[in-house]
Structures are given as C-alpha cells and as structure tokens.
Design a protein around this motif. Structure first.
Motif, PDB file in Angstrom:
ATOM      1  N   ASP A 181       1.892  -2.004  -2.592  1.00 58.79           N
ATOM      2  CA  ASP A 181       1.653  -3.269  -3.288  1.00 58.79           C
ATOM      3  C   ASP A 181       1.367  -4.391  -2.294  1.00 58.79           C
ATOM      4  O   ASP A 181       0.538  -5.264  -2.563  1.00 58.79           O
ATOM      5  CB  ASP A 181       2.837  -3.624  -4.183  1.00 58.79           C
ATOM      6  CG  ASP A 181       2.930  -2.719  -5.406  1.00 58.79           C
ATOM      7  OD1 ASP A 181       1.951  -1.984  -5.694  1.00 58.79           O
ATOM      8  OD2 ASP A 181       3.973  -2.745  -6.078  1.00 58.79           O
ATOM      9  N   ALA A 182       2.032  -4.369  -1.131  1.00 61.66           N
ATOM     10  CA  ALA A 182       1.795  -5.394  -0.101  1.00 61.66           C
ATOM     11  C   ALA A 182       0.374  -5.288   0.452  1.00 61.66           C
ATOM     12  O   ALA A 182      -0.304  -6.306   0.653  1.00 61.66           O
ATOM     13  CB  ALA A 182       2.824  -5.262   1.021  1.00 61.66           C
ATOM     14  N   GLU A 183      -0.091  -4.054   0.687  1.00 56.74           N
ATOM     15  CA  GLU A 183      -1.460  -3.866   1.182  1.00 56.74           C
ATOM     16  C   GLU A 183      -2.483  -4.311   0.140  1.00 56.74           C
ATOM     17  O   GLU A 183      -3.504  -4.919   0.476  1.00 56.74           O
ATOM     18  CB  GLU A 183      -1.694  -2.402   1.546  1.00 56.74           C
ATOM     19  CG  GLU A 183      -0.939  -1.951   2.775  1.00 56.74           C
ATOM     20  CD  GLU A 183      -1.014  -0.456   2.987  1.00 56.74           C
ATOM     21  OE1 GLU A 183      -1.275  -0.035   4.126  1.00 56.74           O
ATOM     22  OE2 GLU A 183      -0.817   0.305   2.005  1.00 56.74           O
ATOM     23  N   LEU A 184      -2.206  -4.021  -1.121  1.00 54.37           N
ATOM     24  CA  LEU A 184      -3.101  -4.475  -2.187  1.00 54.37           C
ATOM     25  C   LEU A 184      -3.138  -5.998  -2.240  1.00 54.37           C
ATOM     26  O   LEU A 184      -4.212  -6.595  -2.378  1.00 54.37           O
ATOM     27  CB  LEU A 184      -2.663  -3.911  -3.544  1.00 54.37           C
ATOM     28  CG  LEU A 184      -2.888  -2.418  -3.760  1.00 54.37           C
ATOM     29  CD1 LEU A 184      -2.232  -1.971  -5.060  1.00 54.37           C
ATOM     30  CD2 LEU A 184      -4.372  -2.090  -3.754  1.00 54.37           C
ATOM     31  N   ALA A 185      -1.977  -6.623  -2.108  1.00 53.87           N
ATOM     32  CA  ALA A 185      -1.902  -8.088  -2.161  1.00 53.87           C
ATOM     33  C   ALA A 185      -2.737  -8.718  -1.047  1.00 53.87           C
ATOM     34  O   ALA A 185      -3.354  -9.771  -1.260  1.00 53.87           O
ATOM     35  CB  ALA A 185      -0.455  -8.547  -2.076  1.00 53.87           C
ATOM     36  N   GLU A 186      -2.776  -8.086   0.128  1.00 53.32           N
ATOM     37  CA  GLU A 186      -3.605  -8.585   1.231  1.00 53.32           C
ATOM     38  C   GLU A 186      -5.081  -8.603   0.847  1.00 53.32           C
ATOM     39  O   GLU A 186      -5.865  -9.365   1.390  1.00 53.32           O
ATOM     40  CB  GLU A 186      -3.410  -7.729   2.476  1.00 53.32           C
ATOM     41  CG  GLU A 186      -2.068  -7.897   3.140  1.00 53.32           C
ATOM     42  CD  GLU A 186      -1.857  -6.901   4.279  1.00 53.32           C
ATOM     43  OE1 GLU A 186      -2.797  -6.147   4.640  1.00 53.32           O
ATOM     44  OE2 GLU A 186      -0.722  -6.873   4.814  1.00 53.32           O
ATOM     45  N   ARG A 187      -5.451  -7.739  -0.091  1.00 54.32           N
ATOM     46  CA  ARG A 187      -6.843  -7.642  -0.562  1.00 54.32           C
ATOM     47  C   ARG A 187      -7.036  -8.355  -1.904  1.00 54.32           C
ATOM     48  O   ARG A 187      -8.024  -8.154  -2.580  1.00 54.32           O
ATOM     49  CB  ARG A 187      -7.231  -6.167  -0.677  1.00 54.32           C
ATOM     50  CG  ARG A 187      -7.337  -5.497   0.674  1.00 54.32           C
ATOM     51  CD  ARG A 187      -7.309  -3.974   0.543  1.00 54.32           C
ATOM     52  NE  ARG A 187      -7.474  -3.315   1.819  1.00 54.32           N
ATOM     53  CZ  ARG A 187      -6.515  -3.188   2.736  1.00 54.32           C
ATOM     54  NH1 ARG A 187      -5.319  -3.685   2.522  1.00 54.32           N
ATOM     55  NH2 ARG A 187      -6.745  -2.564   3.886  1.00 54.32           N
ATOM     56  N   ARG A 188      -6.036  -9.150  -2.270  1.00 58.86           N
ATOM     57  CA  ARG A 188      -6.048  -9.886  -3.548  1.00 58.86           C
ATOM     58  C   ARG A 188      -6.198  -8.952  -4.747  1.00 58.86           C
ATOM     59  O   ARG A 188      -6.932  -9.233  -5.692  1.00 58.86           O
ATOM     60  CB  ARG A 188      -7.128 -10.958  -3.545  1.00 58.86           C
ATOM     61  CG  ARG A 188      -6.887 -12.039  -2.521  1.00 58.86           C
ATOM     62  CD  ARG A 188      -8.005 -13.066  -2.531  1.00 58.86           C
ATOM     63  NE  ARG A 188      -7.852 -13.999  -1.441  1.00 58.86           N
ATOM     64  CZ  ARG A 188      -8.348 -13.838  -0.220  1.00 58.86           C
ATOM     65  NH1 ARG A 188      -9.037 -12.763   0.072  1.00 58.86           N
ATOM     66  NH2 ARG A 188      -8.165 -14.744   0.709  1.00 58.86           N
ATOM     67  N   ALA A 189      -5.492  -7.826  -4.677  1.00 57.96           N
ATOM     68  CA  ALA A 189      -5.494  -6.838  -5.760  1.00 57.96           C
ATOM     69  C   ALA A 189      -4.057  -6.608  -6.211  1.00 57.96           C
ATOM     70  O   ALA A 189      -3.114  -6.827  -5.443  1.00 57.96           O
ATOM     71  CB  ALA A 189      -6.122  -5.536  -5.292  1.00 57.96           C
ATOM     72  N   LEU A 190      -3.911  -6.148  -7.449  1.00 56.98           N
ATOM     73  CA  LEU A 190      -2.599  -5.881  -8.034  1.00 56.98           C
ATOM     74  C   LEU A 190      -2.585  -4.531  -8.733  1.00 56.98           C
ATOM     75  O   LEU A 190      -3.574  -4.152  -9.362  1.00 56.98           O
ATOM     76  CB  LEU A 190      -2.258  -6.925  -9.103  1.00 56.98           C
ATOM     77  CG  LEU A 190      -2.122  -8.377  -8.711  1.00 56.98           C
ATOM     78  CD1 LEU A 190      -2.046  -9.238  -9.967  1.00 56.98           C
ATOM     79  CD2 LEU A 190      -0.877  -8.558  -7.877  1.00 56.98           C
ATOM     80  N   ARG A 191      -1.444  -3.849  -8.664  1.00 61.94           N
ATOM     81  CA  ARG A 191      -1.222  -2.648  -9.460  1.00 61.94           C
ATOM     82  C   ARG A 191      -0.622  -3.131 -10.777  1.00 61.94           C
ATOM     83  O   ARG A 191       0.340  -3.909 -10.780  1.00 61.94           O
ATOM     84  CB  ARG A 191      -0.258  -1.720  -8.735  1.00 61.94           C
ATOM     85  CG  ARG A 191      -0.142  -0.341  -9.302  1.00 61.94           C
ATOM     86  CD  ARG A 191       0.784   0.543  -8.454  1.00 61.94           C
ATOM     87  NE  ARG A 191       0.706   0.331  -7.020  1.00 61.94           N
ATOM     88  CZ  ARG A 191      -0.223   0.864  -6.201  1.00 61.94           C
ATOM     89  NH1 ARG A 191      -1.156   1.647  -6.691  1.00 61.94           N
ATOM     90  NH2 ARG A 191      -0.207   0.623  -4.898  1.00 61.94           N
ATOM     91  N   VAL A 192      -1.183  -2.716 -11.897  1.00 63.40           N
ATOM     92  CA  VAL A 192      -0.704  -3.151 -13.212  1.00 63.40           C
ATOM     93  C   VAL A 192      -0.534  -1.939 -14.123  1.00 63.40           C
ATOM     94  O   VAL A 192      -1.097  -0.874 -13.867  1.00 63.40           O
ATOM     95  CB  VAL A 192      -1.655  -4.179 -13.873  1.00 63.40           C
ATOM     96  CG1 VAL A 192      -1.778  -5.443 -13.027  1.00 63.40           C
ATOM     97  CG2 VAL A 192      -3.030  -3.585 -14.109  1.00 63.40           C
ATOM     98  N   THR A 193       0.231  -2.138 -15.179  1.00 63.67           N
ATOM     99  CA  THR A 193       0.427  -1.105 -16.190  1.00 63.67           C
ATOM    100  C   THR A 193      -0.201  -1.591 -17.485  1.00 63.67           C
ATOM    101  O   THR A 193       0.068  -2.721 -17.922  1.00 63.67           O
ATOM    102  CB  THR A 193       1.932  -0.830 -16.402  1.00 63.67           C
ATOM    103  OG1 THR A 193       2.486  -0.421 -15.145  1.00 63.67           O
ATOM    104  CG2 THR A 193       2.149   0.267 -17.425  1.00 63.67           C
ATOM    105  N   ALA A 194      -1.015  -0.756 -18.074  1.00 64.22           N
ATOM    106  CA  ALA A 194      -1.711  -1.135 -19.303  1.00 64.22           C
ATOM    107  C   ALA A 194      -0.723  -1.372 -20.428  1.00 64.22           C
ATOM    108  O   ALA A 194       0.216  -0.604 -20.618  1.00 64.22           O
ATOM    109  CB  ALA A 194      -2.711  -0.050 -19.707  1.00 64.22           C
ATOM    110  N   GLY A 195      -0.969  -2.445 -21.149  1.00 66.19           N
ATOM    111  CA  GLY A 195      -0.201  -2.728 -22.356  1.00 66.19           C
ATOM    112  C   GLY A 195      -0.899  -2.108 -23.557  1.00 66.19           C
ATOM    113  O   GLY A 195      -1.661  -1.146 -23.426  1.00 66.19           O
ATOM    114  N   ALA A 196      -0.691  -2.701 -24.695  1.00 65.52           N
ATOM    115  CA  ALA A 196      -1.230  -2.148 -25.945  1.00 65.52           C
ATOM    116  C   ALA A 196      -2.750  -2.223 -26.018  1.00 65.52           C
ATOM    117  O   ALA A 196      -3.390  -1.363 -26.593  1.00 65.52           O
ATOM    118  CB  ALA A 196      -0.612  -2.865 -27.136  1.00 65.52           C
ATOM    119  N   ALA A 197      -3.347  -3.256 -25.454  1.00 68.39           N
ATOM    120  CA  ALA A 197      -4.802  -3.415 -25.556  1.00 68.39           C
ATOM    121  C   ALA A 197      -5.290  -4.327 -24.439  1.00 68.39           C
ATOM    122  O   ALA A 197      -4.519  -5.069 -23.838  1.00 68.39           O
ATOM    123  CB  ALA A 197      -5.172  -4.003 -26.914  1.00 68.39           C
ATOM    124  N   GLY A 198      -6.596  -4.263 -24.182  1.00 71.53           N
ATOM    125  CA  GLY A 198      -7.211  -5.210 -23.269  1.00 71.53           C
ATOM    126  C   GLY A 198      -7.210  -4.830 -21.812  1.00 71.53           C
ATOM    127  O   GLY A 198      -7.227  -5.699 -20.949  1.00 71.53           O
TER     128      GLY A 198
END
Length: 154
Positions: free
Chosen positions: A21-38
């Motif tokens: 997650d720290a390496e992703l943050a350096e690239r302005r990216a985030l790991r997320v979990t899909a919710g119900a929609a969207g």
C-alpha cells in the motif's frame, strides 16, 4: 460502418498488484474493495463484484500533444484480460450515461454526444458518420472517468 470497443491492456497494471500500500501511495494509487456498485474495471469493461479487490489509479487516457490530452482516475482488476467488443457494447455502458468525445487523426476534438442509458450505439454511429472522426473516447458522464476507446473498423 462498424466499430470496436476495447479495454485497456492489463500488462502495465499487473506489477502494481504486487506492491505494498505504501508503494502504491507513492504512485498516487490505492488498493480498494468493491462495494455494491460503481466499480467499473477499465480492462475487462465489467463492474467488479462486491468484495473484489481493485486498484484506483491515475491514468492518461488521451495521450496526445494537443490541448485535449486527458487523464483521470480509473479502476482496474487483477487477472483479467482486455475486453474487446465488435459492434456491441460492453457491460459497463449499461445503465450509465456515457459522454462520447470524438477525435480526428491529430487528436483534436471534432464532436461529442451525451448518450443516456440505451443510446450509446446510436451516439457512436452518429459520430462516426463524420469521416474525419477516427476514434471516440467514452467517459462516464457523472464521474468523468475514462470508460473505453471506440475505434472505427469499417
């Protein structure tokens, strides 16, 4: 007139899924979990299922040397192939208003349409009626994020 809608190549995104997650943050990216929609994946052109992991990252979708260069946040899923639809619409277009931006070979905007749910095919064909239009970038109208590239095939 025929057209093709393609998802993004998954190869540039694949290494990101192994990053912390720290390496992703350096690239302005985030790991997320899909919710119900969207949570529309720009590789598979399908919505992620609830609970599925995705990356949210900044993506240059229209990389041209014109004032119309464009970039915004997108979602991508791991382990999916690039979708391809010939004269058909991908699942992520269903039920969403889609903004269509039509460009010529030089990357200059030559037309645009707002396609409400059920109108995307007509909007694409209307825009491609102009022979100068080479491709269309489709965006989710509400959030503004890049949805897919549409190219003329015949």
């Amino acid at each position: 007139m025929t057209y093709k809608i393609t998802g993004l190549d998954p190869a540039p995104f694949a290494p990101l899924f192994a990053m912390s997650d720290a390496e992703l943050a350096e690239r302005r990216a985030l790991r997320v979990t899909a919710g119900a929609a969207g949570f529309p994946c720009r590789v598979s052109l399908e919505d992620a299922t609830p609970g599925e992991e995705l990356l949210l990252l900044h993506h240059v979708s229209h990389d041209v040397a014109t004032p119309y260069r464009s970039a915004y946040a997108i979602y991508v899923r791991a382990g999916v192939g690039a979708a391809s639809y010939e004269d058909a619409l991908p699942p992520v277009f269903a039920g969403r208003p889609i903004a269509m931006r039509a460009f010529d070979a030089d990357g200059m905007l030559r037309g645009a349409r707002l396609a409400l749910p059920g109108e995307a095919d007509t909007a694409i064909r209307d825009l491609f009626a102009d022979e100068d239009i080479v491709y269309i970038d489709a965006h989710n109208a509400a959030h503004g994020c890049f949805a897919a590239r549409v190219t003329r095939t015949g």
